[in-house]
Design a protein around this motif. Sequence first.
Motif, PDB file in Angstrom:
ATOM      1  N   SER A 183       0.835  -1.198   0.000  1.00 62.63           N
ATOM      2  CA  SER A 183       0.000   0.000   0.000  1.00 62.63           C
ATOM      3  C   SER A 183       0.869   1.247   0.000  1.00 62.63           C
ATOM      4  CB  SER A 183      -0.915   0.013   1.225  1.00 62.63           C
ATOM      5  OG  SER A 183      -0.149   0.149   2.410  1.00 62.63           O
ATOM      6  N   LYS A 184       0.265   2.352  -0.430  1.00 62.61           N
ATOM      7  CA  LYS A 184       0.993   3.609  -0.511  1.00 62.61           C
ATOM      8  C   LYS A 184       1.527   4.042   0.854  1.00 62.61           C
ATOM      9  CE  LYS A 184       0.568   8.244  -2.468  1.00 62.61           C
ATOM     10  NZ  LYS A 184      -0.347   9.222  -3.129  1.00 62.61           N
ATOM     11  N   GLU A 185       0.735   3.810   1.887  1.00 63.57           N
ATOM     12  CA  GLU A 185       1.134   4.184   3.245  1.00 63.57           C
ATOM     13  C   GLU A 185       2.315   3.340   3.730  1.00 63.57           C
ATOM     14  OE1 GLU A 185      -1.979   3.508   2.333  1.00 63.57           O
ATOM     15  OE2 GLU A 185      -2.666   5.598   2.235  1.00 63.57           O
ATOM     16  N   ASP A 186       2.265   2.031   3.420  1.00 66.90           N
ATOM     17  CA  ASP A 186       3.318   1.116   3.874  1.00 66.90           C
ATOM     18  C   ASP A 186       4.632   1.317   3.130  1.00 66.90           C
ATOM     19  OD1 ASP A 186       1.766  -0.021   5.813  1.00 66.90           O
ATOM     20  OD2 ASP A 186       1.129  -1.719   4.587  1.00 66.90           O
ATOM     21  N   LYS A 187       4.547   1.833   1.901  1.00 72.42           N
ATOM     22  CA  LYS A 187       5.760   2.023   1.109  1.00 72.42           C
ATOM     23  C   LYS A 187       6.745   2.967   1.807  1.00 72.42           C
ATOM     24  CE  LYS A 187       4.008   0.921  -3.485  1.00 72.42           C
ATOM     25  NZ  LYS A 187       3.687   1.391  -4.840  1.00 72.42           N
ATOM     26  N   LYS A 188       6.200   3.940   2.541  1.00 70.42           N
ATOM     27  CA  LYS A 188       7.051   4.886   3.257  1.00 70.42           C
ATOM     28  C   LYS A 188       7.931   4.194   4.285  1.00 70.42           C
ATOM     29  CE  LYS A 188       3.797   8.746   2.781  1.00 70.42           C
ATOM     30  NZ  LYS A 188       2.933   9.710   3.513  1.00 70.42           N
ATOM     31  N   LYS A 189       7.436   3.085   4.825  1.00 72.49           N
ATOM     32  CA  LYS A 189       8.181   2.346   5.845  1.00 72.49           C
ATOM     33  C   LYS A 189       9.406   1.657   5.249  1.00 72.49           C
ATOM     34  CE  LYS A 189       3.889   1.170   8.282  1.00 72.49           C
ATOM     35  NZ  LYS A 189       3.042   0.023   8.723  1.00 72.49           N
ATOM     36  N   TYR A 190       9.293   1.287   3.957  1.00 67.51           N
ATOM     37  CA  TYR A 190      10.349   0.489   3.334  1.00 67.51           C
ATOM     38  C   TYR A 190      11.324   1.307   2.485  1.00 67.51           C
ATOM     39  CZ  TYR A 190       7.271  -3.343   4.691  1.00 67.51           C
ATOM     40  OH  TYR A 190       6.496  -4.213   5.408  1.00 67.51           O
ATOM     41  N   ILE A 191      10.961   2.548   2.205  1.00 58.07           N
ATOM     42  CA  ILE A 191      11.862   3.391   1.399  1.00 58.07           C
ATOM     43  C   ILE A 191      13.071   3.812   2.247  1.00 58.07           C
ATOM     44  CG2 ILE A 191      12.106   5.637   0.270  1.00 58.07           C
ATOM     45  CD1 ILE A 191      10.636   3.660  -1.423  1.00 58.07           C
ATOM     46  N   LEU A 192      14.253   3.604   1.703  1.00 58.08           N
ATOM     47  CA  LEU A 192      15.489   3.974   2.410  1.00 58.08           C
ATOM     48  C   LEU A 192      15.872   5.411   2.102  1.00 58.08           C
ATOM     49  CD1 LEU A 192      17.608   0.749   1.745  1.00 58.08           C
ATOM     50  CD2 LEU A 192      16.569   1.430   3.915  1.00 58.08           C
ATOM     51  N   ASP A 193      16.385   6.105   3.099  1.00 57.00           N
ATOM     52  CA  ASP A 193      16.850   7.477   2.890  1.00 57.00           C
ATOM     53  C   ASP A 193      18.010   7.494   1.904  1.00 57.00           C
ATOM     54  OD1 ASP A 193      15.012   8.384   4.705  1.00 57.00           O
ATOM     55  OD2 ASP A 193      16.402   8.393   6.391  1.00 57.00           O
ATOM     56  N   ASN A 194      18.130   8.602   1.175  1.00 55.54           N
ATOM     57  CA  ASN A 194      19.203   8.737   0.186  1.00 55.54           C
ATOM     58  C   ASN A 194      20.504   9.137   0.884  1.00 55.54           C
ATOM     59  OD1 ASN A 194      20.462   8.799  -2.311  1.00 55.54           O
ATOM     60  ND2 ASN A 194      19.854  10.909  -2.720  1.00 55.54           N
ATOM     61  N   VAL A 195      21.137   8.150   1.505  1.00 61.10           N
ATOM     62  CA  VAL A 195      22.389   8.351   2.236  1.00 61.10           C
ATOM     63  C   VAL A 195      23.501   7.625   1.477  1.00 61.10           C
ATOM     64  CG1 VAL A 195      23.609   7.931   4.404  1.00 61.10           C
ATOM     65  CG2 VAL A 195      21.179   8.522   4.439  1.00 61.10           C
ATOM     66  N   ASN A 196      24.636   8.302   1.258  1.00 59.70           N
ATOM     67  CA  ASN A 196      25.719   7.658   0.518  1.00 59.70           C
ATOM     68  C   ASN A 196      26.515   6.709   1.412  1.00 59.70           C
ATOM     69  OD1 ASN A 196      27.433   9.274   2.051  1.00 59.70           O
ATOM     70  ND2 ASN A 196      27.774  10.758   0.409  1.00 59.70           N
ATOM     71  N   PHE A 197      27.518   6.053   0.822  1.00 63.74           N
ATOM     72  CA  PHE A 197      28.287   5.055   1.563  1.00 63.74           C
ATOM     73  C   PHE A 197      28.977   5.654   2.783  1.00 63.74           C
ATOM     74  CE2 PHE A 197      32.255   2.817   2.448  1.00 63.74           C
ATOM     75  CZ  PHE A 197      31.778   1.536   2.697  1.00 63.74           C
ATOM     76  N   HIS A 198      29.514   6.863   2.658  1.00 68.02           N
ATOM     77  CA  HIS A 198      30.187   7.496   3.798  1.00 68.02           C
ATOM     78  C   HIS A 198      29.201   7.713   4.948  1.00 68.02           C
ATOM     79  CE1 HIS A 198      33.591   9.567   5.605  1.00 68.02           C
ATOM     80  NE2 HIS A 198      32.782  10.548   5.970  1.00 68.02           N
ATOM     81  N   GLY A 199      27.919   7.770   4.605  1.00 68.93           N
ATOM     82  CA  GLY A 199      26.900   7.925   5.634  1.00 68.93           C
ATOM     83  C   GLY A 199      26.831   6.728   6.579  1.00 68.93           C
ATOM     84  N   LEU A 200      27.362   5.577   6.150  1.00 61.31           N
ATOM     85  CA  LEU A 200      27.395   4.404   7.031  1.00 61.31           C
ATOM     86  C   LEU A 200      28.374   4.636   8.182  1.00 61.31           C
ATOM     87  CD1 LEU A 200      27.341   1.482   4.416  1.00 61.31           C
ATOM     88  CD2 LEU A 200      25.438   2.385   5.760  1.00 61.31           C
ATOM     89  N   ARG A 201      29.438   5.399   7.912  1.00 62.17           N
ATOM     90  CA  ARG A 201      30.388   5.774   8.972  1.00 62.17           C
ATOM     91  C   ARG A 201      29.679   6.681   9.988  1.00 62.17           C
ATOM     92  NH1 ARG A 201      35.831   6.743  10.320  1.00 62.17           N
ATOM     93  NH2 ARG A 201      36.418   8.902  10.725  1.00 62.17           N
TER      94      ARG A 201
END
Length: 417
Positions: free
Chosen positions: A337-355
């Motif tokens: 559902s459209k509402e649930d999709k927000k739960k699964y979308i990942l933020d646009n964070v680059n690899f350095h963001g893992l640090r």
Amino acid sequence: MAAIEKRGENSYRLTVSCGYDRNGKKIVKRKTIDLSHVKHDKQMEEANKQWILLKNEIEKGLFLDTDKVTFEDFIEKWLKDYAEHELAPKTLYRYKELLNTRIIPALGHLKLNKLQPTHLTEFYNNLREDGIRTDKKPGGLSERTILHHHRLISSILTCAVQWQFLLNNPASRVKPPKVEKKEAKHFNIEQTEYILELMENEPIKYRTMITLAIYGGMRMGELTALEWQDVDFDTGLLRINKSLQHLKGKGTFVKSTKNETSNRIISLPGSAITLLREYKFWQNCEKANLGDLWNDEYTNIFTTLDGKPMFPSTISKWFNKFIKRHNEAIMSDDTISKEDKKKYILDNVNFHGLRHTSATLLINQGVDVTTVSKRLGHARTSTTTDIYSHSLKKADTEAADKLENLFNKNIKNKKQG
């Protein structure tokens, strides 16, 4: 003409006569020195010593007339005598880019001792103008990029003061470009847990790299430079003491870590060690399948298909594609559902963001800043507190709330008793 003239409270001009030119004009060499670091009653004695040194330099042909030195002349000297020996290759490359693209064309022609704060202010304002960008995008440079120019100029001019080409640094009298502090982009604990779950379905090489990045908080170059001898499977310790980099014209190479404190040993959780064992078994199978085609010259943990060190930015590009691929799959899935999709979308964070994710989660879990700083390999804890000030404020607020709850609970219990 006096050999030594007092020009200000702590300033002295030294003059050395060097005979006459072919037209009979007297040749003199001058140098102005700042003796503010010397006690007043000892300044003349020091000035005499400096005059003798100047005379010896002139006689040996080592003296450079600072009155004729342009900013570009000094930049070339700074690069040759300092930067090329002391700076990391990537830092040097970036500095040369800033110098050759904008700083030297705009300011290089000015005499070093005539460079004024107004010149720098006008230069920074010019960098804000439309059309200055090399990528042809509209608008001027960002305040952060302008600040990078300012810091480089200030660093070079500080060196000019230390080498006695200047009495003071004009950049120190310029208000630095103001950059708004933003929280370092990172994933929250729920998204991090979700990413680790998603990694179960990804190739084991990338799964291992992402897992180590989250648990170890390593820089991209540090991760790709790891060798098997850096892992102690018995103790769960990982040694980080080098970095893999790639520069145009130089290729891919191994260098020391960012600074001395970046050489560190960190602990890895049991799950990460177990995954490393699985990955090593997988890599050994690949090695056996390739036989003589596998390159035995290297012992890198993360390699290309034939055993050579992986290109440093490969994991960064892969992670960006992973985020995009995952989000597109979620958005095109009609069963969600459209509402649930927000739960699964990942933020646009680059690899350095893992640090940043690794550090932020540790801080939010109550780990002290000194420990976090050591795991990240920061030279000073102040670097850690500066980058993660938002997370520290949140952790501090939570600490205050815990104290309040503790005392309120005790007071409530006493009243009930």
